[in-house]
Scaffold this motif. Sequence first.
Motif, PDB file in Angstrom:
ATOM      1  N   LEU A  12       0.947  -1.225  -0.085  1.00 53.13           N
ATOM      2  CA  LEU A  12       0.484   0.054   0.011  1.00 53.13           C
ATOM      3  C   LEU A  12       0.840   1.129  -0.139  1.00 53.13           C
ATOM      4  O   LEU A  12       0.830   2.112  -0.756  1.00 53.13           O
ATOM      5  CB  LEU A  12      -1.246  -0.253   1.068  1.00 53.13           C
ATOM      6  CG  LEU A  12      -2.233  -0.545   1.369  1.00 53.13           C
ATOM      7  CD1 LEU A  12      -2.562  -0.720   2.164  1.00 53.13           C
ATOM      8  CD2 LEU A  12      -3.141  -0.756  -0.059  1.00 53.13           C
ATOM      9  N   LEU A  13       1.838   1.494   0.792  1.00 51.79           N
ATOM     10  CA  LEU A  13       2.628   2.444   0.116  1.00 51.79           C
ATOM     11  C   LEU A  13       3.498   3.170  -0.496  1.00 51.79           C
ATOM     12  O   LEU A  13       3.820   3.776  -1.260  1.00 51.79           O
ATOM     13  CB  LEU A  13       4.445   2.264   2.208  1.00 51.79           C
ATOM     14  CG  LEU A  13       3.230   2.463   3.376  1.00 51.79           C
ATOM     15  CD1 LEU A  13       4.554   2.073   4.489  1.00 51.79           C
ATOM     16  CD2 LEU A  13       2.945   3.985   3.472  1.00 51.79           C
ATOM     17  N   ILE A  14       3.591   1.660  -1.009  1.00 49.61           N
ATOM     18  CA  ILE A  14       4.765   1.930  -2.349  1.00 49.61           C
ATOM     19  C   ILE A  14       3.820   2.190  -4.012  1.00 49.61           C
ATOM     20  O   ILE A  14       3.981   3.038  -4.086  1.00 49.61           O
ATOM     21  CB  ILE A  14       5.652   0.785  -3.297  1.00 49.61           C
ATOM     22  CG1 ILE A  14       6.531   0.229  -1.574  1.00 49.61           C
ATOM     23  CG2 ILE A  14       5.893   0.932  -4.052  1.00 49.61           C
ATOM     24  CD1 ILE A  14       7.541  -0.948  -1.807  1.00 49.61           C
ATOM     25  N   SER A  15       2.818   1.546  -3.713  1.00 52.27           N
ATOM     26  CA  SER A  15       1.935   1.855  -4.993  1.00 52.27           C
ATOM     27  C   SER A  15       1.164   3.194  -4.226  1.00 52.27           C
ATOM     28  O   SER A  15       1.027   3.580  -5.495  1.00 52.27           O
ATOM     29  CB  SER A  15       0.954   0.622  -4.655  1.00 52.27           C
ATOM     30  OG  SER A  15       1.059  -0.319  -4.867  1.00 52.27           O
ATOM     31  N   VAL A  16       0.578   3.489  -3.760  1.00 54.78           N
ATOM     32  CA  VAL A  16      -0.082   5.192  -3.190  1.00 54.78           C
ATOM     33  C   VAL A  16       1.472   5.698  -3.861  1.00 54.78           C
ATOM     34  O   VAL A  16       0.726   6.963  -3.697  1.00 54.78           O
ATOM     35  CB  VAL A  16      -0.930   5.138  -1.621  1.00 54.78           C
ATOM     36  CG1 VAL A  16      -1.031   6.807  -1.470  1.00 54.78           C
ATOM     37  CG2 VAL A  16      -1.669   4.484  -1.524  1.00 54.78           C
ATOM     38  N   ALA A  17       2.375   5.453  -3.337  1.00 51.50           N
ATOM     39  CA  ALA A  17       3.380   6.683  -3.561  1.00 51.50           C
ATOM     40  C   ALA A  17       3.564   6.998  -4.942  1.00 51.50           C
ATOM     41  O   ALA A  17       3.442   8.127  -5.478  1.00 51.50           O
ATOM     42  CB  ALA A  17       4.488   6.127  -2.793  1.00 51.50           C
ATOM     43  N   LEU A  18       3.962   5.960  -5.083  1.00 51.83           N
ATOM     44  CA  LEU A  18       3.185   5.863  -7.056  1.00 51.83           C
ATOM     45  C   LEU A  18       2.793   6.597  -7.690  1.00 51.83           C
ATOM     46  O   LEU A  18       2.725   7.087  -8.691  1.00 51.83           O
ATOM     47  CB  LEU A  18       3.469   4.309  -7.503  1.00 51.83           C
ATOM     48  CG  LEU A  18       5.024   3.551  -7.411  1.00 51.83           C
ATOM     49  CD1 LEU A  18       5.305   2.091  -8.023  1.00 51.83           C
ATOM     50  CD2 LEU A  18       6.117   4.406  -8.099  1.00 51.83           C
ATOM     51  N   THR A  19       1.632   6.389  -7.269  1.00 53.29           N
ATOM     52  CA  THR A  19      -0.001   6.650  -8.310  1.00 53.29           C
ATOM     53  C   THR A  19       0.078   8.331  -7.642  1.00 53.29           C
ATOM     54  O   THR A  19      -0.050   8.728  -8.870  1.00 53.29           O
ATOM     55  CB  THR A  19      -0.779   6.554  -7.163  1.00 53.29           C
ATOM     56  OG1 THR A  19      -0.845   4.161  -7.731  1.00 53.29           O
ATOM     57  CG2 THR A  19      -2.276   7.155  -7.902  1.00 53.29           C
ATOM     58  N   ILE A  20       0.173   8.781  -6.253  1.00 54.22           N
ATOM     59  CA  ILE A  20       0.408   9.559  -6.187  1.00 54.22           C
ATOM     60  C   ILE A  20       1.816  11.081  -7.070  1.00 54.22           C
ATOM     61  O   ILE A  20       1.513  11.902  -7.509  1.00 54.22           O
ATOM     62  CB  ILE A  20       1.132  10.584  -4.768  1.00 54.22           C
ATOM     63  CG1 ILE A  20      -0.263  10.324  -3.795  1.00 54.22           C
ATOM     64  CG2 ILE A  20       1.203  11.545  -4.328  1.00 54.22           C
ATOM     65  CD1 ILE A  20      -0.149  10.126  -2.624  1.00 54.22           C
ATOM     66  N   TRP A  21       2.681  10.214  -7.508  1.00 52.02           N
ATOM     67  CA  TRP A  21       4.278  10.572  -8.226  1.00 52.02           C
ATOM     68  C   TRP A  21       3.851  10.552  -9.582  1.00 52.02           C
ATOM     69  O   TRP A  21       4.093  11.972  -9.778  1.00 52.02           O
ATOM     70  CB  TRP A  21       5.471  10.150  -7.664  1.00 52.02           C
ATOM     71  CG  TRP A  21       6.467  10.266  -8.501  1.00 52.02           C
ATOM     72  CD1 TRP A  21       6.971  11.251  -8.467  1.00 52.02           C
ATOM     73  CD2 TRP A  21       7.011   9.717  -9.903  1.00 52.02           C
ATOM     74  NE1 TRP A  21       8.034  11.609  -9.307  1.00 52.02           N
ATOM     75  CE2 TRP A  21       7.856  10.347 -10.264  1.00 52.02           C
ATOM     76  CE3 TRP A  21       6.666   8.741  -9.940  1.00 52.02           C
ATOM     77  CZ2 TRP A  21       8.468  10.269 -11.279  1.00 52.02           C
ATOM     78  CZ3 TRP A  21       7.578   8.249 -11.119  1.00 52.02           C
ATOM     79  CH2 TRP A  21       7.955   9.171 -11.958  1.00 52.02           C
ATOM     80  N   VAL A  22       3.156  10.153 -10.249  1.00 49.92           N
ATOM     81  CA  VAL A  22       2.388   9.599 -11.674  1.00 49.92           C
ATOM     82  C   VAL A  22       1.657  10.874 -11.829  1.00 49.92           C
ATOM     83  O   VAL A  22       1.905  11.492 -12.733  1.00 49.92           O
ATOM     84  CB  VAL A  22       2.278   8.446 -11.967  1.00 49.92           C
ATOM     85  CG1 VAL A  22       1.563   8.367 -13.058  1.00 49.92           C
ATOM     86  CG2 VAL A  22       3.664   6.903 -11.994  1.00 49.92           C
ATOM     87  N   ALA A  23       0.382  10.862 -10.913  1.00 53.80           N
ATOM     88  CA  ALA A  23      -0.657  11.834 -11.461  1.00 53.80           C
ATOM     89  C   ALA A  23       0.150  13.369 -11.192  1.00 53.80           C
ATOM     90  O   ALA A  23      -0.380  14.271 -11.762  1.00 53.80           O
ATOM     91  CB  ALA A  23      -1.827  11.670  -9.662  1.00 53.80           C
ATOM     92  N   ARG A  24       0.867  13.628 -10.471  1.00 47.91           N
ATOM     93  CA  ARG A  24       1.450  14.801 -10.312  1.00 47.91           C
ATOM     94  C   ARG A  24       2.361  14.928 -11.379  1.00 47.91           C
ATOM     95  O   ARG A  24       2.448  16.452 -11.838  1.00 47.91           O
ATOM     96  CB  ARG A  24       1.894  15.393  -8.273  1.00 47.91           C
ATOM     97  CG  ARG A  24       1.493  15.510  -7.373  1.00 47.91           C
ATOM     98  CD  ARG A  24       1.897  15.280  -6.443  1.00 47.91           C
ATOM     99  NE  ARG A  24       1.591  15.472  -5.138  1.00 47.91           N
ATOM    100  CZ  ARG A  24       1.914  16.322  -3.925  1.00 47.91           C
ATOM    101  NH1 ARG A  24       3.305  15.972  -3.953  1.00 47.91           N
ATOM    102  NH2 ARG A  24       0.802  16.549  -3.264  1.00 47.91           N
ATOM    103  N   THR A  25       3.196  14.010 -12.013  1.00 46.94           N
ATOM    104  CA  THR A  25       3.890  14.845 -12.908  1.00 46.94           C
ATOM    105  C   THR A  25       2.702  14.278 -13.954  1.00 46.94           C
ATOM    106  O   THR A  25       3.616  15.189 -14.794  1.00 46.94           O
ATOM    107  CB  THR A  25       5.080  13.201 -13.401  1.00 46.94           C
ATOM    108  OG1 THR A  25       5.620  13.058 -11.903  1.00 46.94           O
ATOM    109  CG2 THR A  25       6.313  13.243 -14.314  1.00 46.94           C
ATOM    110  N   LEU A  26       1.842  14.081 -14.427  1.00 55.39           N
ATOM    111  CA  LEU A  26       1.254  14.031 -15.482  1.00 55.39           C
ATOM    112  C   LEU A  26       1.004  15.101 -15.423  1.00 55.39           C
ATOM    113  O   LEU A  26       0.241  15.691 -16.182  1.00 55.39           O
ATOM    114  CB  LEU A  26       0.377  12.410 -15.775  1.00 55.39           C
ATOM    115  CG  LEU A  26       1.188  11.690 -15.780  1.00 55.39           C
ATOM    116  CD1 LEU A  26      -0.281  10.181 -15.738  1.00 55.39           C
ATOM    117  CD2 LEU A  26       1.468  11.309 -16.712  1.00 55.39           C
ATOM    118  N   SER A  27       0.064  15.675 -14.114  1.00 55.04           N
ATOM    119  CA  SER A  27      -0.234  16.777 -14.500  1.00 55.04           C
ATOM    120  C   SER A  27       0.329  17.789 -14.663  1.00 55.04           C
ATOM    121  O   SER A  27      -0.366  19.312 -15.436  1.00 55.04           O
ATOM    122  CB  SER A  27      -1.247  17.239 -12.674  1.00 55.04           C
ATOM    123  OG  SER A  27      -1.817  18.633 -12.903  1.00 55.04           O
ATOM    124  N   SER A  28       1.036  18.107 -13.947  1.00 56.74           N
ATOM    125  CA  SER A  28       2.150  19.474 -13.938  1.00 56.74           C
ATOM    126  C   SER A  28       2.965  19.353 -15.238  1.00 56.74           C
ATOM    127  O   SER A  28       3.003  20.590 -15.925  1.00 56.74           O
ATOM    128  CB  SER A  28       3.356  19.237 -12.784  1.00 56.74           C
ATOM    129  OG  SER A  28       4.766  18.235 -13.089  1.00 56.74           O
TER     130      SER A  28
END
Length: 143
Positions: A12-28
């Motif tokens: 859960l920690l790794i998956s949620v962190a990866l999801t947040i990182w990818v979403a922020r990268t794609l958003s910016s």
Amino acid sequence: MDLTVVAYVIYLLISVALTIWVARTLSSNGKVFLADVLHGNEKLAEAVNHLLVVGFYLVNLGFVTLYLKNSDEVANARELFEALSVKIGVVLLVLGVMHLGNVFVLNKIRRRGMMEREQTPPVRPQGWTPPGPGPWAAPAPRA
């Protein structure tokens, strides 16, 4: 503590962190692309970008939580790493497929918009020509 629970927590920690990182990268980085797709409408691009990020979070975090259950018990460190590698690998593949799907759809929209903007008549009109005789013309009077 049971190693299966440890595997769940790490997953859960790794998956949620990866999801947040990818979403922020794609958003910016996607703002410029969306502005181009939407013909320079910055406000609309910002709104669409935000909606895409929310949808991205919902789908990916939903998948992460549904994929949490492990059918096998984790008995040792080796099985812990194997279970984590499979689960995180699948999450990464889902993130990548979602990203590529978004880019594909947005690129199709962008191409369609570019084609509509670039459509010009192949030959510039030179003047007006009156219609000649044809099936649509009134019949000539009989003498």
